[in-house]
Motif scaffolding. Sequence first.
Motif, PDB file in Angstrom:
ATOM      1  N   ILE A 369       0.923  -1.201  -0.103  1.00  0.00           N
ATOM      2  CA  ILE A 369       0.019   0.158   0.124  1.00  0.00           C
ATOM      3  C   ILE A 369       0.908   1.073   0.011  1.00  0.00           C
ATOM      4  CG2 ILE A 369      -1.724   1.108   1.466  1.00  0.00           C
ATOM      5  CD1 ILE A 369      -2.450  -1.413   2.649  1.00  0.00           C
ATOM      6  N   VAL A 370       0.713   1.960  -0.800  1.00  0.00           N
ATOM      7  CA  VAL A 370       1.363   3.224  -1.003  1.00  0.00           C
ATOM      8  C   VAL A 370       0.908   4.238   0.132  1.00  0.00           C
ATOM      9  CG1 VAL A 370       1.755   5.421  -2.244  1.00  0.00           C
ATOM     10  CG2 VAL A 370       2.347   3.039  -3.388  1.00  0.00           C
ATOM     11  N   ALA A 371       1.708   4.613   1.091  1.00  0.00           N
ATOM     12  CA  ALA A 371       1.301   5.598   2.230  1.00  0.00           C
ATOM     13  C   ALA A 371       1.896   6.791   2.231  1.00  0.00           C
ATOM     14  CB  ALA A 371       1.590   4.927   3.301  1.00  0.00           C
ATOM     15  N   MET A 372       1.232   8.118   2.572  1.00  0.00           N
ATOM     16  CA  MET A 372       1.863   9.287   2.799  1.00  0.00           C
ATOM     17  C   MET A 372       1.103   9.915   3.828  1.00  0.00           C
ATOM     18  SD  MET A 372       0.918  10.517  -0.936  1.00  0.00           S
ATOM     19  CE  MET A 372       1.054   9.027  -1.719  1.00  0.00           C
ATOM     20  N   GLY A 373       1.484  10.886   4.538  1.00  0.00           N
ATOM     21  CA  GLY A 373       0.901  11.512   5.371  1.00  0.00           C
ATOM     22  C   GLY A 373       1.386  12.896   5.885  1.00  0.00           C
ATOM     23  N   ASN A 374       0.563  13.891   6.435  1.00  0.00           N
ATOM     24  CA  ASN A 374       1.037  15.120   6.696  1.00  0.00           C
ATOM     25  C   ASN A 374       1.760  14.986   8.060  1.00  0.00           C
ATOM     26  OD1 ASN A 374      -0.909  14.935   8.729  1.00  0.00           O
ATOM     27  ND2 ASN A 374      -2.330  16.337   8.120  1.00  0.00           N
ATOM     28  N   GLN A 375       2.495  16.247   8.423  1.00  0.00           N
ATOM     29  CA  GLN A 375       3.495  16.324   9.415  1.00  0.00           C
ATOM     30  C   GLN A 375       2.641  15.851  10.861  1.00  0.00           C
ATOM     31  OE1 GLN A 375       6.381  17.438   8.215  1.00  0.00           O
ATOM     32  NE2 GLN A 375       7.143  16.366  10.129  1.00  0.00           N
ATOM     33  N   ALA A 376       1.319  16.233  11.057  1.00  0.00           N
ATOM     34  CA  ALA A 376       0.898  15.773  12.146  1.00  0.00           C
ATOM     35  C   ALA A 376       0.531  14.287  12.443  1.00  0.00           C
ATOM     36  CB  ALA A 376      -0.354  16.472  12.391  1.00  0.00           C
ATOM     37  N   SER A 377       0.898  13.639  11.393  1.00  0.00           N
ATOM     38  CA  SER A 377       0.501  12.265  11.441  1.00  0.00           C
ATOM     39  C   SER A 377       1.715  11.251  11.644  1.00  0.00           C
ATOM     40  CB  SER A 377      -0.077  11.578  10.085  1.00  0.00           C
ATOM     41  OG  SER A 377       0.961  11.626   9.047  1.00  0.00           O
ATOM     42  N   GLN A 378       3.020  11.890  11.695  1.00  0.00           N
ATOM     43  CA  GLN A 378       4.119  11.216  11.838  1.00  0.00           C
ATOM     44  C   GLN A 378       4.205  10.509  13.289  1.00  0.00           C
ATOM     45  OE1 GLN A 378       6.529  10.704   9.282  1.00  0.00           O
ATOM     46  NE2 GLN A 378       4.991  11.328   8.096  1.00  0.00           N
ATOM     47  N   SER A 383       2.856   3.209  14.145  1.00  0.00           N
ATOM     48  CA  SER A 383       1.854   2.150  14.551  1.00  0.00           C
ATOM     49  C   SER A 383       0.978   1.629  13.427  1.00  0.00           C
ATOM     50  CB  SER A 383       1.075   2.610  15.835  1.00  0.00           C
ATOM     51  OG  SER A 383       0.730   3.735  15.311  1.00  0.00           O
ATOM     52  N   LEU A 384       0.800   2.483  12.450  1.00  0.00           N
ATOM     53  CA  LEU A 384       0.025   2.022  11.442  1.00  0.00           C
ATOM     54  C   LEU A 384       1.132   1.143  10.426  1.00  0.00           C
ATOM     55  CD1 LEU A 384      -2.723   2.419   9.957  1.00  0.00           C
ATOM     56  CD2 LEU A 384      -1.791   4.104   8.556  1.00  0.00           C
ATOM     57  N   LYS A 385       2.278   1.268  10.265  1.00  0.00           N
ATOM     58  CA  LYS A 385       3.239   0.672   9.771  1.00  0.00           C
ATOM     59  C   LYS A 385       3.398  -0.979  10.361  1.00  0.00           C
ATOM     60  CE  LYS A 385       6.093   3.797   7.230  1.00  0.00           C
ATOM     61  NZ  LYS A 385       7.455   4.507   7.468  1.00  0.00           N
ATOM     62  N   LYS A 386       3.485  -0.787  11.571  1.00  0.00           N
ATOM     63  CA  LYS A 386       3.447  -2.033  12.490  1.00  0.00           C
ATOM     64  C   LYS A 386       2.383  -3.045  12.294  1.00  0.00           C
ATOM     65  CE  LYS A 386       4.735  -3.309  16.826  1.00  0.00           C
ATOM     66  NZ  LYS A 386       4.496  -3.126  18.401  1.00  0.00           N
ATOM     67  N   ALA A 387       1.178  -2.305  12.224  1.00  0.00           N
ATOM     68  CA  ALA A 387      -0.095  -3.184  12.107  1.00  0.00           C
ATOM     69  C   ALA A 387       0.133  -3.567  10.599  1.00  0.00           C
ATOM     70  CB  ALA A 387      -1.416  -2.303  12.245  1.00  0.00           C
ATOM     71  N   GLY A 388       0.458  -2.940   9.541  1.00  0.00           N
ATOM     72  CA  GLY A 388       0.419  -3.459   8.215  1.00  0.00           C
ATOM     73  C   GLY A 388       1.346  -4.490   8.068  1.00  0.00           C
ATOM     74  N   ASP A 389       2.514  -4.604   8.925  1.00  0.00           N
ATOM     75  CA  ASP A 389       3.517  -5.699   8.565  1.00  0.00           C
ATOM     76  C   ASP A 389       2.961  -7.005   9.436  1.00  0.00           C
ATOM     77  OD1 ASP A 389       5.513  -4.049   7.610  1.00  0.00           O
ATOM     78  OD2 ASP A 389       6.344  -3.518   9.648  1.00  0.00           O
ATOM     79  N   ARG A 390       2.347  -6.694  10.544  1.00  0.00           N
ATOM     80  CA  ARG A 390       1.722  -7.968  11.164  1.00  0.00           C
ATOM     81  C   ARG A 390       0.738  -8.599  10.311  1.00  0.00           C
ATOM     82  NH1 ARG A 390       2.585 -10.649  16.000  1.00  0.00           N
ATOM     83  NH2 ARG A 390       0.346 -11.664  16.408  1.00  0.00           N
ATOM     84  N   LEU A 469      -5.524  -4.656   7.979  1.00  0.00           N
ATOM     85  CA  LEU A 469      -4.860  -3.438   8.479  1.00  0.00           C
ATOM     86  C   LEU A 469      -5.755  -2.576   9.484  1.00  0.00           C
ATOM     87  CD1 LEU A 469      -2.440  -1.545   8.103  1.00  0.00           C
ATOM     88  CD2 LEU A 469      -3.731  -0.457   6.327  1.00  0.00           C
ATOM     89  N   LEU A 470      -6.593  -2.082   8.993  1.00  0.00           N
ATOM     90  CA  LEU A 470      -7.519  -1.127   9.863  1.00  0.00           C
ATOM     91  C   LEU A 470      -7.912  -1.645  11.478  1.00  0.00           C
ATOM     92  CD1 LEU A 470      -9.863   0.963   7.448  1.00  0.00           C
ATOM     93  CD2 LEU A 470      -7.355   1.468   8.343  1.00  0.00           C
ATOM     94  N   PHE A 471      -8.148  -2.848  11.139  1.00  0.00           N
ATOM     95  CA  PHE A 471      -8.572  -3.602  12.551  1.00  0.00           C
ATOM     96  C   PHE A 471      -7.524  -3.606  13.273  1.00  0.00           C
ATOM     97  CE2 PHE A 471      -9.307  -7.014  15.367  1.00  0.00           C
ATOM     98  CZ  PHE A 471     -10.773  -6.993  15.648  1.00  0.00           C
ATOM     99  N   GLU A 472      -6.404  -4.389  12.985  1.00  0.00           N
ATOM    100  CA  GLU A 472      -5.308  -4.595  13.560  1.00  0.00           C
ATOM    101  C   GLU A 472      -4.652  -3.233  14.523  1.00  0.00           C
ATOM    102  OE1 GLU A 472      -3.739  -6.932  14.668  1.00  0.00           O
ATOM    103  OE2 GLU A 472      -1.808  -6.278  15.749  1.00  0.00           O
ATOM    104  N   PHE A 473      -4.714  -2.073  13.424  1.00  0.00           N
ATOM    105  CA  PHE A 473      -4.366  -0.679  13.945  1.00  0.00           C
ATOM    106  C   PHE A 473      -5.528  -0.279  15.047  1.00  0.00           C
ATOM    107  CE2 PHE A 473      -5.105   3.690  13.867  1.00  0.00           C
ATOM    108  CZ  PHE A 473      -3.676   4.183  14.186  1.00  0.00           C
ATOM    109  N   SER A 474      -6.617  -0.458  14.670  1.00  0.00           N
ATOM    110  CA  SER A 474      -7.839  -0.013  15.804  1.00  0.00           C
ATOM    111  C   SER A 474      -7.558  -0.837  17.125  1.00  0.00           C
ATOM    112  CB  SER A 474      -9.014  -0.214  15.451  1.00  0.00           C
ATOM    113  OG  SER A 474      -9.253   0.510  14.123  1.00  0.00           O
ATOM    114  N   LYS A 475      -7.396  -1.858  16.925  1.00  0.00           N
ATOM    115  CA  LYS A 475      -7.153  -3.183  18.029  1.00  0.00           C
ATOM    116  C   LYS A 475      -6.023  -2.501  19.147  1.00  0.00           C
ATOM    117  CE  LYS A 475      -6.420  -7.869  19.542  1.00  0.00           C
ATOM    118  NZ  LYS A 475      -6.095  -9.064  19.032  1.00  0.00           N
ATOM    119  N   GLN A 476      -4.908  -2.145  18.437  1.00  0.00           N
ATOM    120  CA  GLN A 476      -3.574  -1.652  19.120  1.00  0.00           C
ATOM    121  C   GLN A 476      -3.530  -0.386  19.559  1.00  0.00           C
ATOM    122  OE1 GLN A 476      -1.973  -4.145  20.028  1.00  0.00           O
ATOM    123  NE2 GLN A 476      -2.477  -5.746  18.374  1.00  0.00           N
ATOM    124  N   TYR A 477      -4.632   0.486  18.989  1.00  0.00           N
ATOM    125  CA  TYR A 477      -4.562   1.928  19.200  1.00  0.00           C
ATOM    126  C   TYR A 477      -4.603   2.385  20.697  1.00  0.00           C
ATOM    127  CZ  TYR A 477      -5.132   6.645  18.398  1.00  0.00           C
ATOM    128  OH  TYR A 477      -5.012   8.070  18.267  1.00  0.00           O
TER     129      TYR A 477
END
Length: 480
Positions: A369-378, A383-390, A469-477
């Motif tokens: 998945i190609v990802a990019m984010g604004n400064q505030a999302s850094q 944790s989003l990448k970590k969820a993606g790897d998982r 991805l979104l589930f894992e991210f939300s679960k670990q949030y």
Amino acid sequence: MKLEVKSLQSSNENENIFYLATSENYKKLPFSEQEIKFAEEQIAAEVPLVEFNRYTHKVYLHVSAEKTYGNSELEKMRKLAFSVHTKIQESKISSLVIQDQLNNSDALLAFVEGLSLTNYQFLKYFTDTKKKKYTLKQVSIQTNVLAKEAIDELSAIVEGVKLARELVNEPLSYLTAQKLSEEIQKMADDAGFTLEVFGKKKIESLKMGGLLAVNKGSVDDPTFSVLEWNPKGARNSKPIVFVGKGVVYDTGGVSLKPTKDSMDLMKSDMGGAASVAGAIYAIAKANLPIHVVGLIPATDNRPGGNAYVPGDVVTMHNGKTVEVLNTDAEGRMLLADALSYADRYNPEFVIDLATLTGAAAVAIGKYGIVAMGNQASQENMPSLKKAGDRVHERLVEFPFWDDFGELIESDIADLKNLGGRDAGAITAGKFLEHFTNYPWVHLDIAGPAFLGSMDSYRGKGGSGVGVRLLFEFSKQYQTE
Ligand code: BES
Ligand code: ZN
Ligand code: ZN
């Protein structure tokens, strides 16, 4: 496919069994001496799946030498499940016992996940499905390490992925914007999240100029769906908002898609919407203590009578003006409205998912998945990448320097919707950034959303990428 969990049993006569064992304990399983010898030879030859034909039933054995189960070992487990599924389909097996002798709950869950996801098929439009339909109906997991709750959670995730795949696989002849919102309503009724659907009048009153512009060439009305899961005791006080591109078909509009075959898969241009709906379904079904909102702007993009045209200037929901230079860059038009609408939730974090650019697909294909984010999302990006790897829905972060912004400056309006030849995935993201003022990540899923050929447990056709991805991210949030 029905899943049940039991504790380990010693006798499983005449049942089809898959043993998940270790190099230490597989010889203690109920095999004859001859069979053990055969297994030893197969394992020495690095055959991952040893098969024994017992005539009345089949027995399969996988011996794992892993000491720990990290992300790559878990992915191997999901893929192993795909090969087990292929074997049991060859033998037209309908029920399987999984005997867990590994005693690693993560590994076992990954295996069951791979098996369940493999078992999905989209057969709705065949008049005769008897020969095509997978035979596996019943899976009984015998283990001493898995609680029933873990399987319930897994079932919620798998169901979410399957529903997302279903939506992506449906053609426009069924899935108009209106129908998409009705399908999401069914999901809401089943899982317990709430849904509000805005029709054209409400969208007009909200001045969602981008969504309305794309919809001008269509005979069908647009919809804007608002999904919400806000359980008692949610960990976050401000919601996380997911935004999904819901272009139910993309012809390109009057800037008709130019190349051969480029329209063939465009029923999948609502892959982002499907993932958002599937993820919120799974989150609600699994009762995760997290407040999430989903926003789905939906329409088809067609060159109808009054279609928007290159040169048009559109005033968006937040008042900014956009010069349209290519009507095929439609996703950003409706996502921009949804992103500025998200502002009213005072969100903690916003993630959008979209089959947005061919450039993203060309860059990394179906592999990520190609990802990019604004400064505030850094802060959230790791944790989003970590969820993606998982979950093996991996993110590749693209540069998002301010300099790219100059590529979408217009001579006559605040912005133009086309960036030119260079950095197409990034200029699309830069366009969207103008409509955000909160921590935000953009995920371009144009590569992995629809698979042209069978890809292990991800299947063929709609993949449902993003749901896990979104589930894992939300679960670990975690909130501070
Ligand atoms: N839906 C497409 C992007 C797409 C392409 C998704 C291939 C999946 C597979 C999007 O709306 C689009 O047409 N993008 C254009 C943008 C261009 C006109 C700036 C593209 O990528 O060519
Ligand atoms: Zn397009
Ligand atoms: Zn599109």
